[in-house]
Enzyme design. Structure first.
Site, mmCIF file in Angstrom:
data_model
loop_
_atom_site.group_PDB
_atom_site.id
_atom_site.type_symbol
_atom_site.label_atom_id
_atom_site.label_comp_id
_atom_site.label_asym_id
_atom_site.label_seq_id
_atom_site.Cartn_x
_atom_site.Cartn_y
_atom_site.Cartn_z
ATOM 1 N N LEU A 92 0.735 -1.158 -0.069
ATOM 2 C CA LEU A 92 0.116 -0.086 0.124
ATOM 3 C C LEU A 92 0.910 1.084 0.124
ATOM 4 C CD1 LEU A 92 -2.528 1.421 0.234
ATOM 5 C CD2 LEU A 92 -2.334 1.020 2.642
ATOM 6 N N HIS A 93 0.694 2.350 -0.827
ATOM 7 C CA HIS A 93 1.541 3.352 -1.042
ATOM 8 C C HIS A 93 0.500 4.365 -1.600
ATOM 9 C CE1 HIS A 93 2.199 1.407 -4.761
ATOM 10 N NE2 HIS A 93 2.573 2.365 -5.223
#
Length: 133
Positions: A92-93
């Site tokens: 996740l980013h």
């Protein structure tokens, strides 16, 4: 790769290292000063971010938005999260991309550039980090 950055084992141009996440320059930025914000825990998609981490994580994203605009003098930012599709790193980013009027970014076409060298990237990281203070 991002887990290594969070752990301090992989070099990165870090602009913030907080309990709820780490923010660092994208090495292939849409525009120079493009920051990625990642949670400390390895998660692949936004829907797996625990509810108790959500406020702190997005508070950090908000702080990075302000820091990018203030530190770089950008007119605004583009903020995005890819879930699976177009997610080049399965962690996740959140992208925080500096924007200026007439910068040429249209829709979701993301041309990429490179920093001239580490010194230039360090300068961008320092400017954003300084704006967090």
């Amino acid at each position: 790769m991002f887990c290594g950055i969070v752990a301090g084992e992989v070099p990165a141009f870090v602009v913030a290292d907080e309990p709820d996440g780490v923010a660092f320059l994208d090495t292939r930025p849409v525009f120079k000063g493009h920051v990625l914000v990642v949670p400390r825990t390895h998660l692949v998609t936004l829907d797996t971010l625990p509810a108790e981490v959500l406020p702190g994580y997005f508070r950090l994203v908000q702080q990075i938005i302000v820091a990018v605009e203030t530190g770089l003098g950008s007119g605004g930012t583009f903020v995005a999260v890819n879930n699976k599709v177009s997610q080049s790193v399965p962690h996740l980013h959140t992208h925080v991309v500096p924007r200026t009027k007439g910068d040429g970014l249209r829709g979701f076409f993301w041309p990429r550039t490179r920093y001239t060298d580490d010194a230039e990237a360090t300068g961008f990281a320092r400017r954003i980090a300084a704006a967090l203070a």
